[in-house]
Every structure is written in structure tokens, then in C-alpha cells.
Write an enzyme that holds these catalytic residues in place. Structure first.
Site, PDB file in Angstrom:
ATOM      1  CD  GLU A 277      -2.842  -1.074  -0.065  1.00  0.00           C
ATOM      2  OE1 GLU A 277      -3.449  -0.018  -0.324  1.00  0.00           O
ATOM      3  OE2 GLU A 277      -2.882  -2.076  -0.793  1.00  0.00           O
ATOM      4  CD1 TRP A 308     -15.882  13.404 -19.640  1.00  0.00           C
ATOM      5  CD2 TRP A 308     -16.704  11.683 -18.483  1.00  0.00           C
ATOM      6  NE1 TRP A 308     -14.830  12.573 -19.332  1.00  0.00           N
ATOM      7  CE2 TRP A 308     -15.296  11.511 -18.611  1.00  0.00           C
ATOM      8  CE3 TRP A 308     -17.437  10.717 -17.796  1.00  0.00           C
ATOM      9  CZ2 TRP A 308     -14.636  10.419 -18.079  1.00  0.00           C
ATOM     10  CZ3 TRP A 308     -16.767   9.632 -17.258  1.00  0.00           C
ATOM     11  CH2 TRP A 308     -15.379   9.495 -17.396  1.00  0.00           C
ATOM     12  CG  ASN A 343      -8.566   2.516  -0.525  1.00  0.00           C
ATOM     13  OD1 ASN A 343      -8.381   3.585  -1.076  1.00  0.00           O
ATOM     14  ND2 ASN A 343      -8.237   1.362  -1.086  1.00  0.00           N
ATOM     15  CD1 TRP A 361     -11.657  11.271 -15.530  1.00  0.00           C
ATOM     16  CD2 TRP A 361     -10.521  12.194 -13.840  1.00  0.00           C
ATOM     17  NE1 TRP A 361     -10.534  11.856 -16.065  1.00  0.00           N
ATOM     18  CE2 TRP A 361      -9.819  12.435 -15.052  1.00  0.00           C
ATOM     19  CE3 TRP A 361      -9.991  12.681 -12.654  1.00  0.00           C
ATOM     20  CZ2 TRP A 361      -8.621  13.145 -15.091  1.00  0.00           C
ATOM     21  CZ3 TRP A 361      -8.788  13.391 -12.689  1.00  0.00           C
ATOM     22  CH2 TRP A 361      -8.120  13.624 -13.892  1.00  0.00           C
ATOM     23  CD1 TRP A 384     -10.377  10.944  -7.152  1.00  0.00           C
ATOM     24  CD2 TRP A 384     -12.191  10.359  -8.320  1.00  0.00           C
ATOM     25  NE1 TRP A 384     -11.460  11.072  -6.319  1.00  0.00           N
ATOM     26  CE2 TRP A 384     -12.586  10.731  -7.013  1.00  0.00           C
ATOM     27  CE3 TRP A 384     -13.156   9.959  -9.231  1.00  0.00           C
ATOM     28  CZ2 TRP A 384     -13.922  10.696  -6.607  1.00  0.00           C
ATOM     29  CZ3 TRP A 384     -14.490   9.929  -8.828  1.00  0.00           C
ATOM     30  CH2 TRP A 384     -14.870  10.293  -7.527  1.00  0.00           C
TER      31      TRP A 384
END
Length: 481
Positions: A277, A308, A343, A361, A384
Site C-alpha cells: 500500500e 461525459w 478506501n 472523474w 480517480w
């Protein structure tokens, strides 16, 4: 005849609000001259991204904690607002300092400020030195065999592990000879970092204790109590099973060197997973260093053609936690109340905005930047873009999280949802993630009126998934043609 005191050294504090494992501070103390500890709140440089509201709250309390730590050792923290180069020049003029030390930053816009500062100081014949501390690796040095940068995590992490000869953390100075001259600094309150009208930070105050000491304590608590089983429990949002070290890392109250040094002492199977991580954080900074526009531009340019949707009402419902999908709404409400989100739920919420609602996004990235206490210039846009499929080592285009199945898998008893959505808490487990399927009598008995006390789903996930797959396939096919 009095002996003239030697010229002091300036130590710039930025995303390194600590005195332990601080190479810049250690170098200044080693000179055996007075030390000027200086924090500059620089929002005048237009190339620097303004800090979000939740981060400003954290910064206020972290600066207070840092000043307390410095005073314990004999120094104090000077505060100023303005362009970094201008304020450093004023401090040099007021003190006669001949050295300026700082720890490196890796956001390219911030690094550019530091590069200009270093060049200007050296042109004046002054000493300017920078040190590591924020990352385990230097992004400028870790390269592929072809001389480029890594775009896939696994070979990046392997290369980093092969090359990394990690240093030990640096001890905090026992004492500091703090400079006692006059400087027109500011009070902490003058930086105007805290919310007032309204004061929305009550939830943050209940959950978080910013500062170096709290960060170090959290490392110890995590390794002692939460590391065992981390690899299994980290995806369960209803449990306290993650490190919650991210805001302390984001503000440099602790360093990855300190975390790795502590992990070396553990034999838990969770230690290896947690190191990976840390690796994702390193990979995100590696990408940002080589892609300065990561927060605003698709890493994969073919996504510039993405169609979008412009839907302000749907975006607002997502931001407020009113989508009608409990796991998404619980995450968004946790974020608003505490400045943090689990998360696993971050991925679910991001997938819902991007692929169920087909909203760019970048709208989500901006919202997280403003509301997260751990808002990070690399992790935030990198994650993202990973979910959107537009980034490096991105999720496959067909990976679209089903918010109902994700909720039932990772929050099977609805513990997380009930904590953050009390209006449906009385529903039994089988309906907690799909309240629209609950019998009308059950809803009535529990005073739940869908569309009034809790929203109906703002989109049908099955139809939204089909729509997203059509759009994503068109991007994929266009690239292949």
C-alpha cells in the site's frame, strides 16, 4: 568585546510538519548555529493548487502541534503568508541567515518553486540544500530499462524493491538553538484556516488528532492491534481495520521511512500487504512527477473523446450522499462528517459517479480534494484516474462496481451503512443494501418512505452499466482502429 553570533540557518517547513526524521532540520542543528523554523502559507503563486477546506483545518492544528514540539526543544515556529521566494528573502534580510534548508516536494508545481528558490539563493552566494523524507525513492532516479518512467505498478514496485537501500529514520534533535531576533511573522489565527460560519468541523474534531505525536502513536497502535489480519480485514468498512495514517503522511507528520522501520519489527502477514500500500503511494508520486497535469488531464489521451454527462442534480445527490444506494451514500456522508472515507468505499463511490452517472472523474477528484483531510496531490488524481480507466495501470474498462453487491460483500451486516444512514438503520440485513426491494409494510412499520425519508435510486444500475460499457467500448475501439 562581545563575540558576534554566527549567521542562523533557515529551515522551511511545508509537507513535513515534524521534527523527527527531518533531514533539513537535522542539518541545520548540526551547524551549531541559531535555527529559524519557518512555515510559509503560499497561495499567491498561481501554479500552486489551493488547499481544500478539510486540509486547511488539518493544517491549522498540525502547525499548532509542530510549534509545541519545537518549543519543547528550544525553538519556535515562525509563520508567514506570501510567495515563498519573497518571504525567504525577508527572513534573510531580517536575520542575516546564510543557509536555507528544506525537505523535497514532488508535486511538479511545488518542486518548480523550490528549484527557482535554490537557484536564486545560490546566485547570491548562500547555501541552499534539500533532503528526502516524503518518499522512499526519488522519482527522477527510478527509470525503466528504456530510460522512461514506469506506467504499470507491479514492475515499478519490483524495481523499487530491488534498488531501495532504505536509510534508518533520523532521531529528533534533543535541543535546538532557536533564533531570537525580530521578524514580522503572523499568528496562526491570521492564516484563517478554520471554518467559522458555519463551523462544519465538529466531526473532524471528534475523529482526528493532527500532529507528529498523534501520527507516531497511530503507527504504534496500528502495528500492535490492527496489522494482524490486515490483508483480510482491510476491505471491511464497518471495522477499524485500516491504518488511518494517510493524513499524517499527507502532511509529513510521519514519514514512510518511519513506517517501514516499524514494520520490520513485525512478523505479521499483514506487514507485506501494507508495504505494498505504501508502494501504491510511491507509484502515484512517480506518475505525478512525470505527469504534472495528473489532476486535470487524462493520462491516456484517448479518453479526451469521452462523452461525459453534464448533470448537476446527480452530482449534487452524489456529493450529499443521496443517491439511493446505501453503500455509496454511507461513504459520502462519512466523508462529509469526518473528512475521510474507507478506501474500499472510495472505489465504490468513485465508480458510481464515473460509470453509473457518467460524470467526469475530475468533478469527483475536486470534491475529494476539498473534503478529504488526507487530500494528496498524487494519490487523489491517480486513484480517480485508475477507477475512470484513463490513468496508468488503470482498472479494465469493464470493471464497474455493482454498489449493491459490493455492499453485501463487504458490509454484510450493514454495520457501516447503519452507522452513517440512520434513517434506514431499522431494515433487516437482507434489505439494508437494497431498501427499494423491502416490502411496503416493512418500510411503513419502520417509518421509511422512499423518495421522502430516504431517496429512491437515482439511476438503475443495470441500465447504467450497459450505457457505460457502450461508451467505454467506443473509446477502446476508436483507439484500436
Amino acid at each position: 568585546m562581545s563575540r558576534q553570533r554566527p549567521a542562523p540557518s533557515i529551515v522551511l517547513f511545508r509537507r513535513d510538519l515534524r521534527i523527527e526524521d527531518n533531514g533539513a532540520l537535522a542539518a541545520a542543528v548540526d551547524r551549531d548555529t541559531p535555527v529559524i523554523a519557518l512555515y510559509i502559507f503560499d497561495e499567491e503563486d498561481r501554479n500552486l493548487r489551493a488547499m481544500g477546506a478539510a486540509s486547511r483545518w488539518w493544517l491549522h492544528h498540525s502547525l499548532a502541534a509542530l510549534d509545541h514540539r519545537l518549543r519543547q526543544t528550544g525553538a519556535n515556529l515562525l509563520l508567514a503568508r506570501g510567495r515563498t521566494y519573497d518571504i525567504v528573502g525577508e527572513a534573510i534580510g531580517a536575520s542575516g541567515a546564510d543557509c536555507v534548508f528544506w525537505n523535497r516536494r514532488y508535486d511538479p508545481s511545488e518542486a518548480a518553486v523550490d528549484d527557482r528558490l535554490k537557484a536564486n539563493l545560490r546566485e547570491q552566494g548562500l547555501t541552499a540544500r534539500s533532503f528526502d523524507g516524503a518518499l522512499l525513492h526519488e522519482p527522477s532516479l527510478l527509470k525503466t530499462g528504456a530510460g522512461g518512467f514506469y506506467k504499470v505498478y507491479t514492475p515499478f514496485w519490483k524495481a523499487m524493491a530491488d534498488k531501495a537501500d532504505l536509510r534508518d529514520p533520523i532521531d529528533a534533535p534533543g535541543s535546538i538553538d532557536g533564533w531570537r531576533g525580530e521578524f514580522a511573522g503572523l499568528r496562526l489565527e491570521d492564516l484563517d484556516l478554520l471554518p467559522t460560519k458555519p463551523d462544519w468541523a465538529q466531526g473532524l474534531r471528534q475523529i482526528w488528532t493532527p500532529g507528529e505525536e498523534a501520527g507516531k502513536a497511530r503507527i504504534h497502535e496500528f502495528i500492535e492491534h490492527d496489522l494482524e489480519g490486515y490483508e483480510r480485514r482491510r476491505d471491511i468498512p464497518g471495522k477499524q481495520a485500516t491504518s488511518r495514517l494517510s493524513p499524517h503522511l499527507a502532511f509529513g507528520e510521519i514519514t514512510p521511512f518511519q513506517i517501514v522501520a516499524s514494520l520490520r519489527k513485525s512478523r505479521s502477514a499483514g506487514a507485506s500487504k501494507f508495504r505494498s500500500e505504501i508502494g501504491w503511494r510511491e507509484f502515484s508520486y512517480h506518475l505525478l512527477f512525470h505527469n504534472p497535469d495528473l489532476a486535470g488531464r487524462n493520462f491516456r489521451p484517448e479518453f479526451d473523446a469521452m462523452s461525459w454527462r453534464d448533470d448537476a442534480r446527480a452530482l449534487r445527490a452524489w456529493q450529499r450522499g443521496l443517491t439511493g444506494y446505501p453503500i455509496v451514500d454511507a461513504g459520502m456522508r462519512e466523508l462529509w462528517r469526518t473528512g475521510w472515507m474507507h478506501n474500499r468505499v472510495r472505489m465504490i463511490a468513485a465508480s458510481f459517479l464515473i460509470k453509473d452517472l457518467m460524470i467526469d472523474w475530475r468533478h469527483g477528484e475536486k470534491w475529494f480534494w476539498d473534503t478529504l483531510v488526507d487530500a494528496d496531490p498524487a494519490n487523489n488524481p491517480g486513484s480517480w484516474q485508475w477507477v475512470a480507466g484513463s490513468g496508468a495501470d488503470a482498472a479494465p474498462y469493464f470493471r464497474i462496481f455493482n454498489p449493491v453487491l459490493q455492499g453485501e460483500k463487504f458490509d454484510p451486516q450493514g454495520e457501516y451503512v447503519r452507522r452513517h444512514i440512520p434513517e434506514i438503520a431499522a431494515l433487516p440485513d437482507r434489505y439494508i443494501h437494497r431498501p427499494w426491494e423491502a416490502p411496503a409494510s416493512l418500510l411503513k412499520d419502520n417509518n421509511i418512505e422512499l423518495g421522502r425519508t430516504y431517496p429512491k435510486p437515482i439511476v438503475d444500475h443495470g441500465a447504467a452499466r450497459d450505457r457505460a460499457l457502450i461508451v467505454y467500448r467506443s473509446i477502446k475501439d476508436e483507439k484500436a482502429s
